[in-house]
Design a protein around this motif. Structure first.
Motif, PDB file in Angstrom:
ATOM      1  N   ILE A   1       0.808  -1.233   0.000  1.00 53.08           N
ATOM      2  CA  ILE A   1       0.000   0.000   0.000  1.00 53.08           C
ATOM      3  C   ILE A   1       0.846   1.290   0.000  1.00 53.08           C
ATOM      4  CG2 ILE A   1      -1.753   1.331   1.322  1.00 53.08           C
ATOM      5  CD1 ILE A   1      -2.835  -1.104  -0.387  1.00 53.08           C
TER       6      ILE A   1
ATOM      7  N   LEU B   1       2.403   1.776  -3.355  1.00 54.18           N
ATOM      8  CA  LEU B   1       1.422   2.182  -4.371  1.00 54.18           C
ATOM      9  C   LEU B   1       1.081   3.660  -4.218  1.00 54.18           C
ATOM     10  CD1 LEU B   1      -1.398  -0.489  -4.809  1.00 54.18           C
ATOM     11  CD2 LEU B   1      -0.029   0.588  -6.597  1.00 54.18           C
ATOM     12  N   GLN B   2       0.938   4.089  -2.969  1.00 50.47           N
ATOM     13  CA  GLN B   2       0.648   5.516  -2.732  1.00 50.47           C
ATOM     14  C   GLN B   2       1.779   6.377  -3.293  1.00 50.47           C
ATOM     15  OE1 GLN B   2       0.078   5.034   1.532  1.00 50.47           O
ATOM     16  NE2 GLN B   2      -2.003   5.856   1.362  1.00 50.47           N
TER      17      GLN B   2
ATOM     18  N   PHE C   1      -4.779  -1.317 -10.505  1.00 51.11           N
ATOM     19  CA  PHE C   1      -4.562  -0.508  -9.302  1.00 51.11           C
ATOM     20  C   PHE C   1      -5.328   0.801  -9.443  1.00 51.11           C
ATOM     21  CE2 PHE C   1      -0.611  -2.789 -10.423  1.00 51.11           C
ATOM     22  CZ  PHE C   1      -0.434  -3.573  -9.293  1.00 51.11           C
ATOM     23  N   CYS C   2      -5.772   1.340  -8.327  1.00 54.73           N
ATOM     24  CA  CYS C   2      -6.385   2.667  -8.396  1.00 54.73           C
ATOM     25  C   CYS C   2      -6.132   3.459  -7.121  1.00 54.73           C
ATOM     26  CB  CYS C   2      -7.879   2.583  -8.669  1.00 54.73           C
ATOM     27  SG  CYS C   2      -8.830   1.774  -7.367  1.00 54.73           S
ATOM     28  N   ALA C   3      -6.222   4.779  -7.287  1.00 50.29           N
ATOM     29  CA  ALA C   3      -6.172   5.714  -6.163  1.00 50.29           C
ATOM     30  C   ALA C   3      -7.527   6.406  -6.124  1.00 50.29           C
ATOM     31  CB  ALA C   3      -5.063   6.728  -6.379  1.00 50.29           C
TER      32      ALA C   3
ATOM     33  N   PHE D   1       1.371   6.466  -7.091  1.00 49.68           N
ATOM     34  CA  PHE D   1       0.223   7.300  -7.489  1.00 49.68           C
ATOM     35  C   PHE D   1       0.369   8.741  -7.001  1.00 49.68           C
ATOM     36  CE2 PHE D   1      -2.150   3.298  -8.165  1.00 49.68           C
ATOM     37  CZ  PHE D   1      -2.926   3.620  -9.267  1.00 49.68           C
TER      38      PHE D   1
ATOM     39  N   ARG E   1      -6.558   6.787  -0.341  1.00 49.68           N
ATOM     40  CA  ARG E   1      -6.797   5.357  -0.519  1.00 49.68           C
ATOM     41  C   ARG E   1      -6.211   4.840  -1.826  1.00 49.68           C
ATOM     42  NH1 ARG E   1      -9.131   2.187   3.476  1.00 49.68           N
ATOM     43  NH2 ARG E   1     -10.707   3.352   4.624  1.00 49.68           N
ATOM     44  N   VAL E   2      -5.609   3.667  -1.777  1.00 47.57           N
ATOM     45  CA  VAL E   2      -5.229   2.955  -3.011  1.00 47.57           C
ATOM     46  C   VAL E   2      -5.713   1.513  -2.882  1.00 47.57           C
ATOM     47  CG1 VAL E   2      -3.215   4.346  -3.700  1.00 47.57           C
ATOM     48  CG2 VAL E   2      -2.920   2.497  -2.071  1.00 47.57           C
TER      49      VAL E   2
ATOM     50  N   THR F   1      -0.060   9.935  -3.871  1.00 50.28           N
ATOM     51  CA  THR F   1      -1.239  10.249  -3.063  1.00 50.28           C
ATOM     52  C   THR F   1      -1.021   9.812  -1.627  1.00 50.28           C
ATOM     53  OG1 THR F   1      -3.620   9.924  -2.818  1.00 50.28           O
ATOM     54  CG2 THR F   1      -2.402   8.031  -3.608  1.00 50.28           C
TER      55      THR F   1
ATOM     56  N   THR G   1      -1.629  12.508  -8.354  1.00 49.92           N
ATOM     57  CA  THR G   1      -3.033  12.332  -7.962  1.00 49.92           C
ATOM     58  C   THR G   1      -3.486  13.448  -7.016  1.00 49.92           C
ATOM     59  OG1 THR G   1      -2.859   9.960  -8.240  1.00 49.92           O
ATOM     60  CG2 THR G   1      -4.677  10.737  -6.861  1.00 49.92           C
TER      61      THR G   1
END
Ligand SMILES: Cc1ncc(COP(=O)(O)O)c(C=O)c1O
Length: 359
Positions: free
Chosen positions: A43, A46-47, A201-203, A50, A55-56, A52, A177
């Motif tokens: 996590i 990933l942040q 994957f998404c943010a 992105f 949330r991811v 951010t 993001t």
């Protein structure tokens, strides 16, 4: 085993051997301490990718699944879809297929979408709750001015959510993001992140998570609120693609070790090289000033036989991409994304020059 060709196609991209091998690690249960530890390693990285603090999520699906997630969770009734290529068109189709009133802002393929066009379209549809925008149109090689579009929308229509497809840009071109005020950013594993296909994957911004609470019929598999509930205890609602996550665990380390800015810069330099080469020999399909950092769409001004070129390249262990959909034969695409390095590009261009010279 047959030697794999070097992939200069816009996904799936080359996966480093040790990343591929990480998938062979012994299986673990997804309701185990080991899995939660893996989750908690993934996590924050990933942040970072992105850009951010929000949330991811990761899901066992390709990017298309998250197109649907964005629409189902964040649009109650109406959405404006920005279209300047095949993928913008498809996201619009996804919105329609999910029963939403999806209005389109269509711009000619090869052209970028301008912020003022988006503001004008939203003025005509002030009840649109969100826009969908493809950051990097893989079909045309256009990179839309996402930061400028987001700023203009935030200013003129502060309640409109900004939903972004960064499938062929995240990890290969600048995308911020939080700083750009994006509400939902999605990507696939098999492009600039250089992982095997099968993960997306998404943010998601805080206000998007809040909006989801008001949207009925969010579906089941991609319900963001359910995903968040499970994420809070380091788990996923359904069985995750654990082997692929082992690969991501390895590859995210590598990406952040290279450094995101350095990775973007490597992509930019490869794009500059390919685009200079292509404009001397052919022409570029995407308009000047909005060309992608991760792939180049070349107009086939010499009418070359692209399949024959690819046959030749294949014998040299390389493969490029033909034009997408209606652009087949009229264009060809060279992807410079993921783990491709400038020296791979030099070798490819030398081979293509040799083939062209023999014509
Ligand atoms: C810009 C863009 N969006 C979405 C998709 C679809 O992604 P996936 O094949 O991972 O579902 C692609 C695939 O090439 C793409 O290039």
């Amino acid at each position: 085993m047959e030697e794999a060709p070097m992939l200069f196609i816009p996904g799936p991209t080359y996966v480093p051997e040790e990343v591929a091998r990480a998938q062979a690690r012994p299986m673990i249960g997804h309701r185990s301490r080991e899995f939660t530890a893996l989750f908690e390693r993934l996590i924050p990285r990933l942040q970072a990718i992105f850009r951010t603090r929000g949330r991811v999520f990761f899901v066992a699906a390709s990017g298309t699944g998250l197109w649907e997630a964005a629409i189902r969770n964040l649009v109650r009734r109406k959405v404006l879809c920005l279209i300047n290529g095949a993928f913008g068109e498809r996201w619009h189709q996804v919105a329609l297929a999910n029963g939403k009133e999806a209005v389109a802002l269509s711009v000619a393929w090869g052209q970028a979408i301008r912020p003022e066009q988006v503001v004008e379209a939203l003025s005509a549809h002030p009840d649109a709750e969100a826009i969908t925008v493809v950051h990097n149109e893989t079909s045309t090689g256009v990179m839309n001015p996402l930061a400028e579009i987001a700023t203009a929308v935030r200013q003129a229509f502060p309640d409109v959510l900004i939903l972004v497809d960064a499938v062929s840009s995240l990890g290969g071109a600048p995308l911020e993001t939080d700083a750009w005020g994006l509400d939902f950013v999605l990507t696939s594993s098999q492009k600039c992140l250089a992982l095997p296909p099968g993960l997306a994957f998404c943010a998601v911004s805080e206000r998007a998570m809040e909006k989801a609470k008001e949207v009925p019929h969010r579906g089941y598999y991609f319900d963001l609120l359910t995903m968040a509930r499970y994420a809070d205890r380091g788990e996923t609602p359904a069985t995750p693609a654990i082997s692929l996550l082992f690969a991501a665990d390895r590859q995210f380390d590598h990406i952040l070790k290279e450094g995101l800015e350095a990775r973007w810069e490597r992509h930019r330099r490869m794009a500059e090289r390919v685009q200079a080469w292509a404009s001397e020999r052919f022409a570029l399909f995407a308009e000047d000033g909005h060309r992608s950092w991760t792939l180049t769409c070349v107009s086939n001004t010499r009418g070359i036989d692209i399949s024959a070129l690819n046959e030749f390249l294949r014998r040299r262990g390389k493969v490029i991409s033909s034009g997408y959909g209606p652009l087949k034969g009229k264009t060809f695409r060279i992807a410079h994304m993921g783990e491709i390095q400038l020296h791979h590009i030099e070798a490819l261009l030398t081979d293509i020059d040799e083939w062209l010279a023999a014509k």
